[in-house]
Each structure stands twice: as C-alpha cells, then as structure tokens.
Design an enzyme around this catalytic site. Structure first.
Site, PDB file in Angstrom:
ATOM      1  N   TRP A 323       0.849  -1.208   0.000  1.00 16.38           N
ATOM      2  CA  TRP A 323       0.000   0.000   0.000  1.00 16.38           C
ATOM      3  C   TRP A 323       0.879   1.250   0.000  1.00 16.38           C
ATOM      4  O   TRP A 323       0.520   2.266  -0.593  1.00 16.38           O
ATOM      5  CB  TRP A 323      -0.895  -0.019   1.263  1.00 16.38           C
ATOM      6  CG  TRP A 323      -1.701   1.235   1.432  1.00 16.38           C
ATOM      7  CD1 TRP A 323      -2.935   1.499   0.918  1.00 16.38           C
ATOM      8  CD2 TRP A 323      -1.332   2.410   2.179  1.00 16.38           C
ATOM      9  NE1 TRP A 323      -3.346   2.749   1.279  1.00 16.38           N
ATOM     10  CE2 TRP A 323      -2.384   3.342   2.059  1.00 16.38           C
ATOM     11  CE3 TRP A 323      -0.220   2.774   2.936  1.00 16.38           C
ATOM     12  CZ2 TRP A 323      -2.359   4.588   2.667  1.00 16.38           C
ATOM     13  CZ3 TRP A 323      -0.192   4.018   3.527  1.00 16.38           C
ATOM     14  CH2 TRP A 323      -1.246   4.913   3.403  1.00 16.38           C
ATOM     15  N   HIS A 324       2.036   1.144   0.636  1.00 16.29           N
ATOM     16  CA  HIS A 324       2.898   2.327   0.720  1.00 16.29           C
ATOM     17  C   HIS A 324       3.544   2.672  -0.611  1.00 16.29           C
ATOM     18  O   HIS A 324       3.995   3.800  -0.805  1.00 16.29           O
ATOM     19  CB  HIS A 324       4.004   2.102   1.770  1.00 16.29           C
ATOM     20  CG  HIS A 324       3.486   2.140   3.171  1.00 16.29           C
ATOM     21  ND1 HIS A 324       2.970   1.044   3.793  1.00 16.29           N
ATOM     22  CD2 HIS A 324       3.380   3.159   4.049  1.00 16.29           C
ATOM     23  CE1 HIS A 324       2.581   1.378   5.016  1.00 16.29           C
ATOM     24  NE2 HIS A 324       2.814   2.651   5.193  1.00 16.29           N
ATOM     25  N   GLY A 325       3.622   1.724  -1.492  1.00 16.54           N
ATOM     26  CA  GLY A 325       4.208   2.050  -2.790  1.00 16.54           C
ATOM     27  C   GLY A 325       4.687   0.818  -3.503  1.00 16.54           C
ATOM     28  O   GLY A 325       4.782  -0.276  -2.931  1.00 16.54           O
ATOM     29  N   PHE A 465       2.654   8.480  -0.570  1.00 21.60           N
ATOM     30  CA  PHE A 465       1.877   7.241  -0.521  1.00 21.60           C
ATOM     31  C   PHE A 465       0.422   7.505  -0.908  1.00 21.60           C
ATOM     32  O   PHE A 465      -0.390   6.662  -0.882  1.00 21.60           O
ATOM     33  CB  PHE A 465       1.947   6.606   0.869  1.00 21.60           C
ATOM     34  CG  PHE A 465       3.375   6.423   1.338  1.00 21.60           C
ATOM     35  CD1 PHE A 465       4.355   6.007   0.449  1.00 21.60           C
ATOM     36  CD2 PHE A 465       3.731   6.692   2.642  1.00 21.60           C
ATOM     37  CE1 PHE A 465       5.667   5.857   0.869  1.00 21.60           C
ATOM     38  CE2 PHE A 465       5.035   6.537   3.072  1.00 21.60           C
ATOM     39  CZ  PHE A 465       6.000   6.121   2.182  1.00 21.60           C
TER      40      PHE A 465
END
Lengths: 465, 528
Positions: A323-325, A465
C-alpha cells in the site's frame, strides 16, 4: 498545497473566516469546505482534481446503488464493480510501472525480450488515502454498518475534507461523515486544544523531522562506506518518519478542530510498545484498523487454524507494505512485520506491564521496528545490499559523533513530550499543566522550530503514498 | 469587559483597543504599499545558493523588476574572462515557486535561476529568495478585509476582534506565522498558554537581537557555516591567530591540506609540525595573511613549507572574496542580517547547538557538522583527509598491495599561471622575507601520472623556477618531491571543470607524507 506552503496561512484564515461567517447554515458550511478542499488539492495540480471528483462520484453512486437493492448477489456485484474501478485506478497510477518493469526483468533474465513498456506516470498525491476511504465506505454500506449518504455535497466533502485528504487519517463514514450532517460547535477548549495541536504538529515536522531529514539523506546511500551510518541513519529515520507523519496527523487534527470536526488519533505512543502487535495498535491506527477490518478479518482473522492465521497475517502485512508504494523494499518491510506478528502470535501474549522483562520486550520490539524502517527507507534492494555491506566497515568518523548527538537530542525531545502525555494520561498533557510552564514548553517548541527553519522541507513523507 | 486588552478599571490602556491596533496595522499596510511604489518596484533581495542557507556566503543584490539580472556566481564556480564576471540571466522572469513557510521565520521561496555564460552555457542554480514584501502586504489586506466583513456583520466577539486586529498588525510588519498564531487564539482560555508563550517568545526575540550585537564574529560565523570551503578558511584563520610556536609550518592550498598528514610528518621528522593550509581560492595573498597572523604571536618557524597545486596558479577574479574573507577576519562573510535572521542565529546558538547542519554530501558523511570538522582539523595539526574516496580500503598495506586498473594517458597538465596569481605572490614573498628565504621550502603538489608527460614536464619545471624567483628563495629550496603519483592515489572527479583529480586520497596522502618526511630528513627514496 501543503500545511507548510506560504499560501496556507492565508488559505486557512480566509476559509475559517468565510466558514464561520456561515455558522447558521451547516449545509452552506459544507459547500464552503468542499470548495476550499478542492482548491487545496488543485493547488498542487488541478488536473488531478478530476480524479478526486471521479472517485467521489463512483463511490457515491455505488453506495446508493448497493443500498437501493435487496438482492445480495447484485449488491455484491455492485460492490466489486465499484471497488474494482477504485482499485484499478489506484493500481494504474501506483503499481502499473512496478509490475511491468518487474515482469520485464524476469523475462529478460529468462532470455525472452521484454513484453511491456514502462510509461511515465505521475502519482497523484493522497490517492491511496482517499481510495481506501471510499472502499471502506462501500463495504460498510454493503455490510449494513453504515447508511449511504444521500446528499452529494456531504459525501463529496467527506471524501475531500482538506485536513485529511492527502495523508489521512483514513476516516470511516461512521466517524467523520456523520459530523457533516450536524451543526458544529467549537468551544474555547477546542480552540485551546487546536492551538496546541498546531504548535505540537509544526514542532514535530519543522523542529524534529526536518532536522533529521538531511542527516538521514546523508546516511542512506548504496555507496556510503560506513557501518555506523547504517545504524545511526536507521535510528534517525525511526525518529524522522514518526515526527513527520505524526506531525502531519496532529496538524490535520488541529485544523479540523478549528472547523468543529474531530479526526481520529492516528498514533498512540507507538515507540513505547512492548510487542509488535502492540505497535500495530499504536502506529498509523487508521490504516492498521482498516487493514484489520477490511482485509484481515474477512480473510478469517484469528478465528481459523494456526497456520491459516499466519497466512492471513502475512497476507495482510505484505499488502499493507505494498500500500505504501510499488517497491520491493516496501514488500520486504511488510513481510518483516508479518513474520514478527506471526512470531508474536506463536510465542504468546504481550508482556504484562510491570514485568521485569518489559524493558527487554520493549528493546526487542523497537529493534524489529527499526529493522523495518531500514528496509522502508532504502530506495531499492541495491540500497539494502549496499548499506548492509557497509556494516563490514565499523570505522568511527567525526560525523558519527555529530549524528549521534543529534539523535539523542531529537529522541529526548520527543520522548519528553510523549512521556508527559503518558504520565498525565492525557493527550493534551501540556494543557493540563499550570499556564506558565505550559506556555514555556510551547515557547521553547516554537523557538526550536524557528531556529531550525533553515532545514525545512515543504513535503511530508506520507504525501508520496 | 468589551475587550481582552482593556481593563475597565484602567481606561488609560485603551491604546491597546482593537480599533487602535487595527488602525496602526492599516497605516503600516498602506505605508508599505507607498514605500513599494516609491521604490519603483526595486526589491532588495538576497540570492543565496541553496546549499548555503543558514550559513556560508551570502550576498545581496538589487533586482530591478523587469530587467535582466546580473549575478556574480558562487565562488565554487570558476570562470575566466572579463572582470568582474557578470552573467546574464537567460530568462528575465524568475519563477517563484514552492514557497516555504516557517513559523514566524523569514518567509522565503525557492527558485531556479538560469545563468547564461558565453563559454560554459546555461547553468541552473537553486536559490533561496525571501518572499517579496508585496505578498505580506496582501496578506495584511486580506486580514483587514476579514475583520471588516465580520465586524460589519456583527459577528465578531470582542476577543475575535482583538486578535484579528493583532493579526493584521503582525501581518503588515512581521512573518505570517506569528500573525496566524495570533489569529487562531480567539478566546480567553487560549490566551492562557498561547498568550504567555508569545510573551516568552517576544522576550527571547528581543534578548536575541541584543545578544547578537555582543557575540563575536567567530561565534556567529561558526554557527552559520555549513559550507566546507568556508569552514576550512574560517578555522585556519582562527588557528593562525591562536597557534603557538612550531618547528615546521605548512601553508598552501587544499592539495596540502588534504595531501599531507601533519601528525604523521611530525612523528617521522621528530619535530613539531603545524599546518595552515587551506584552499586554492585563498591564493598567495590569503596565505600571506595567515602567515602574518601567525608571526604576530610567534617567532618564525624553523621551516616553512609552501605547497601549491598547479591548478591554483590561474586565479579567477571572483576568488577575491576569499582574500577579503581573511583580510576582514571573516566579517565579509557575515554580511547584513535582518533582525529576524539575527534572532534565528542566536536562538540556534542557545537552544539548538546540537542541531547544527551537516555539510552536504560526502563531507557531511565523514566530518558531520562544522564543530566536528574543526575538532578534526585541530587534532590533525591543521590537516585532514578528503573523504570523497578511498574510505572502503582498510589500511595502508592493503592499499599498497591493491591492483589498480590501467588509466590511459590524458592531455598533459598545463601548469599555467596568470597575472592575477603573480600579483598575489608578492604578498607571500613579503612574509617569506620576514621568515627568511633559507628557512623556506617550496613543494609543487603531485598530479596523477596520466597527466604528467610531454609539455607538463617542462611546464612544471618552469613554474617551479618562476615561483622560486617570485619568492626570492634559493634553488635548493624547491623540494624534489614526486611530480606525479599513480592515478589510484588520487580522488576521482574532484574537479569537474578540468577533469584532473587534485586531492590525494587518504592512503595516497600517507604515502606522500612518508615521501616528504624522507626528503626533509635527507633520506630521499622513490615515492612509489
């Protein structure tokens, strides 16, 4: 626009003035907030405003459609369609290049020609946050936990409320949306608290995170030759990322309070955790609770066999990492936390408070969290290898002493403020002090932030993000 | 009570009424507009290389709006040509973007200024530009409009009126941050901490402005420096004023500063060695000033070693700022400071000493902040390493036995001097005469072997001869140090304009120090 942009004070003062001018009509206030929020987001790049509006329209329409039908199959189909479009958009902007380049890498290694072209995509700020907010809204309606919002203005401002639009906290409809349906009241205590939150948040960002940032940037490089930089740089990043994100969340909460809204607390002294599971109850709470409610529990949570439970934990944390990248380092970070949670689950419950072993548990937890932040901060796996190989050279150079001194000062400042909250059992612990000591603390925070403004960075880490 | 600032029992303090404060704010706002207009829109702004914010060099320029900007480049950029080197901005409109906001601090913005040089082409330099007063004025006017609208609607409670009025006042005179904080404190309870905090902050600010005047230049410059060149010159300047007598004194450019290990040389020659070597930008006139400082407190050293690299024999006009630096005892680097900048410097000195900036890049990675660098320089008797390469190699034995790739021959190095350098040599010659020509030795720094062939051999000999003549020292004073060393003994790419590496790396430095010690002890042996 950032909370640190020079235009932001003007924006905030004007928005506040116009907003409270319309205090007799809360629906008009919502419209004012919506316009202000779109200006806030469009300030960065107005073209991506269309993405926010489209995401809002999809979630709004899908929410109404789910509520309008009693047929469970159709409800499920609409939910999948709505979330599919939302996630598809997120995937395109955030992960398309990652998967194409990874696939090409594998193909080239296997002796085949690359099959897909990487295209230049700008990542819209906050897309992960407002997409997750929309997904949770649709799932809540599907589950019957929330009613759909009929008023499009209310829903649009819930989706785009500017204090939390670009970096959270990821608000649920059950908490924030209902606040747009009622009259807002701001008491003198709220103003006082908001003022403190702004002071605290800006101090965390300018006085701590931005002071640590250049040193962390110096430390994190695949070609840097010193092992101590790997260690001290990771410790400093541990402070930087917390001060940066917590600072943002605190400023967001303070600003929302000025408009009469309550945003959830996103952090609860995470570095005092004595287990990794405890850490995830305190760190980025809005995301961890989102992952728990909309991913972990639907997968079966801990109501399944032990092995399946571990699989669920790993899946949740790895997706949380992604989800962060789109980067293998985020996946590695998620995997590390997944493994740590599985170990935590396997060896038993938390260490009881007051136990003589608590410091050991705390140290172990902090070390695990730091190892995670090391992976998180590295830009690529090559960086990870380079930084780890530097551990073979433990030469102590003058810069290490300067960085260590900085680390201690920043850590002590943060710890003192957090301990005050813990000891007084009050998130507004400073405000419960007598007026002059409280004023002195605020003044010192202001002065430190002022003295260190030369290193400020307008961007917050979690914007990416 | 109608106003937080007014005590009903003491009507004399009505001077603090919201109407009065608003009026003052309005007048100041209008005055700012008139001043801006009468100044024909000439805004006095400071253009500062981004890396130097919070320290280092800074110069002020008057920027006439709508005209070309002529800018003297940072000293780190070397230029030939007309004096002074004036560069014309390719784009006359400087785009202001991504403005930054600091709580009450100087409101600045970043911009990229493009310089067009006839030889080098376009160069983009990141600049920090203080926000123009017009924007502050507009902010003040916006606050005023808010106050008027709200007051007219009858919606303002007395407390709101007061604080928005204060906000207007602050916006028209000072930073937006303070104004915002004032505007956000509209209740008596918020005053409990916020008001008192502002009183403390105000007291500290006032005290800081006074304290700034009492602080000595050295303390101020040390607090601001985050540029390695400034730090080197500044610290060697200070050392020249405090060093005690020594047997051997080294003076020269950075090839000496980072090419000789004074502590090792002291051990090998069994005599005290100190170095005042600095950077090539300083030049012979600057070295002379350092020697003069040293000689004010001490008898002449038994041995003065002047060590210079051929690349510094051609002086650029803008290097004069460095000569001015030492001749003004560092004062020229301090420049003019606004009251807020003074406050920031003092608060940083008092409240945040461990939060000093690290140097940029590899300098920061090795030395950390200026204080750590100063300590390192002191413990190295005025010499240090260049940390840009050779750090992974552990130990001199491993270095000696390492196998290095072949490096092809490069264009021979020129050893070219210019008139500016020759003029500067006269100052150094004066100090050499004071010390005694018989005590003076000249070392021309080694260059990488691929650059030392053909014309370079004759060029070096000619340079040595002419320098010796300029300094009026005997022929035997030119030390027969190695003219070149293997390419692997140097750093790579430390001087992009010419491409020749000028600094020895940490192990090359040790080997050269051994070689120098042998020559000084009368035991010459092959440098390799």
């Amino acid at each position: 626009m950032s909370f640190l942009a020079s235009a932001f004070p003007l924006f905030l003062v004007i928005t506040l003035a116009v907003y409270w001018l319309a205090h007799r009509h809360f629906s008009l206030q919502n419209t004012i907030l919506l316009v202000a929020s779109y200006v806030f987001y469009g300030w960065w790049d107005w073209r991506f405003l269309s993405l926010v509006i489209a995401s809002t329209a999809i979630a709004y329409g899908a929410g109404l459609a789910i509520a309008a039908t009693a047929d469970n199959g159709r409800r499920l189909a609409i939910l999948w369609a709505g979330n599919g479009v939302l996630l598809g958009t997120l995937f395109f902007f955030k992960y398309f290049n990652f998967f194409v380049s990874s696939a090409n890498h594998v193909l080239v290694h296997a002796g085949f020609p690359p099959s897909g072209a990487v295209i230049e995509i700008i990542l819209p700020i906050g897309i992960s946050f407002y997409t997750f907010q929309a997904i949770s809204y649709l799932i809540d309606i599907f589950r019957g936990d929330a009613e759909p919002e009929l008023n499009p203005i209310n829903f649009a401002v819930f989706k785009a409320f500017f204090p939390q639009l670009v970096a959270g906290p990821i608000e649920r409809s059950g908490h924030l949306l209902k606040q747009f349906r009622q009259k807002r009241i701001v008491t003198p205590t709220d103003i006082r608290r908001a003022l403190w939150l702004l002071c605290y948040g800006y101090f965390l960002k300018i006085g701590i995170a931005d002071v640590a940032a250049p040193v962390v940037n110096t430390a994190f490089s695949a070609t840097q030759p010193f092992g101590w930089w790997t260690i001290i740089g990771t410790m400093l990043f541990t402070i930087q990322i917390y001060a940066d994100f917590h600072g943002y969340s605190t400023i967001a909460k303070g600003i929302a309070l000025l408009f009469g809204f309550d945003l959830v607390w996103n952090f609860r002294h995470p570095y005092f955790s004595a287990s990794i599971s405890d850490f995830w109850h305190r760190w980025h709470i809005s995301l961890s609770s989102w992952l728990r409610d909309y991913l972990y529990i639907p997968l079966g949570g801990n109501r399944v066999g032990r092995l399946r439970n571990y699989v669920n934990l790993m899946t949740t944390m790895m997706l949380g990492g992604l989800w962060h990248g789109a980067n293998w380092t985020f996946l590695a970070w998620g995997t590390l936390h997944g493994v740590a949670l599985c170990v935590n689950r396997a060896v038993g419950p938390h260490c009881p408070s007051g136990s003589m072993w608590r410091p050991a548990y705390w140290l172990l937890t902090l070390a695990t969290v730091m190892a995670g932040w090391f992976l998180f901060r590295c830009q690529s796996l090559a960086d990870v290898v380079g930084m780890l190989s530097a551990l073979g050279n433990m030469e102590w150079v003058p810069a290490h002493a300067a960085a260590l001194k900085l680390l201690l000062v920043l850590a002590l400042q943060m710890m003192a403020l957090e301990l005050l909250e813990v000891v007084r059992r009050d998130r507004f612990g400073v405000l419960s002090l007598p007026a002059w000591p409280a004023a002195a603390i605020m003044a010192v925070m202001f002065l430190i932030a002022f003295a260190t403004t030369g290193t400020r960075d307008e961007q917050f880490i979690y914007f990416q993000f | 009570m109608s106003n937080l600032f007014i005590s009903s029992s003491k009507p004399r303090v009505r001077i603090l009424s919201w109407r009065f404060v608003s009026l003052v704010g309005l007048l100041l706002t209008l005055a700012s507009l008139v001043l801006l207009k009468s100044a024909d829109e000439k805004l006095d702004i400071a253009l500062v290389p981004e890396a130097a914010v919070g320290g280092g060099f800074r110069s002020s320029y008057t920027l006439p709006v709508g005209y070309d900007l002529l800018f003297v480049p940072p000293t780190s950029l070397a230029y030939d040509g007309a004096s002074p080197p004036r560069l014309r901005v390719a784009d006359t409109t400087i785009p202001l973007r991504s403005a930054a906001f600091g709580l009450g601090g100087p409101v600045v913005t970043e911009t990229e200024v493009i310089f067009q040089h006839p030889i080098e082409g376009a160069i983009g330099v990141r600049m920090i530009v203080p926000l123009v007063p017009r924007q502050r004025v507009l902010f003040g006017l916006a606050c005023l409009a808010v106050v008027l609208v709200l007051a007219r609607q009858g919606l303002l409670r007395p407390a709101w009126r007061s604080f928005l009025a204060v906000s207007l006042l602050l916006a028209s005179t000072r930073g937006q941050g303070v104004a915002l904080m004032a505007a956000l404190a509209p209740s008596r309870s918020a005053l409990r901490e916020g008001g008192r905090a502002l009183i403390i902050v105000g007291g500290v600010f006032a005290g800081s402005v006074l304290a700034y005047e009492t602080l000595d230049k050295a303390t101020l410059l040390a607090a601001e420096t985050d540029d390695i060149s400034t730090a080197v010159v500044f610290e060697q300047l200070r050392r020249s004023q405090r060093l005690g007598p020594t047997s051997t004194l080294l003076i020269g450019d950075s090839s000496c500063l980072m090419g000789v290990n004074a502590v090792r040389l002291e051990r090998l020659t069994a005599a005290p060695v100190q170095s005042l070597c600095s950077i090539g930008f300083l030049g012979p006139r600057g070295y002379a000033r350092l020697l003069e400082n040293y000689l004010k407190r001490n008898p002449p050293p038994d041995r003065l070693i002047i060590m210079m690299h051929g690349i510094s024999f051609e002086r650029a006009p803008d290097w004069e700022v460095w000569e001015n630096f030492v001749e003004s005892d560092g004062a020229s680097a301090l420049g003019q400071r606004s009251a807020l900048e003074r406050v920031r410097i003092v608060t940083r000195l008092v409240l945040a000493p461990p939060l000093a900036h690290l140097f940029g890049g590899r300098w920061g990675r090795y030395f950390g902040d200026p204080d750590a660098f100063f300590n390192e320089l002191e413990s190295g008797n005025g010499t240090t390493i260049d940390p840009q390469a050779g750090l992974r190699m552990r130990g001199i034995e491993a270095f000696k036995h390492a196998i290095w790739p072949e490096v092809p021959l490069a264009a021979p190095f020129g050893f070219t001097r210019n008139e500016r350098f020759d003029r500067a040599m006269s100052s150094l010659a004066e100090q050499v005469a004071r010390i005694g020509p018989e005590r003076t030795l000249l070392v021309i720094s080694p260059i990488p072997a691929p650059y030392f062939h053909g014309a370079a051999v004759a060029g070096r000999e000619a340079a040595a001869r002419e320098l010796r003549q300029a300094l009026a020292i005997p022929e035997s004073a030119v030390l027969a140090t190695a003219a070149s060393a293997p390419y692997a003994h140097f750093l790579e790419n430390d001087h992009p304009p010419s491409g020749i590496p000028t600094h020895l790396n940490r192990w090359g430095r040790e080997l050269f120090t051994d070689h120098l010690a042998d020559l000084l002890s009368g035991r010459p042996r092959s440098p390799s």
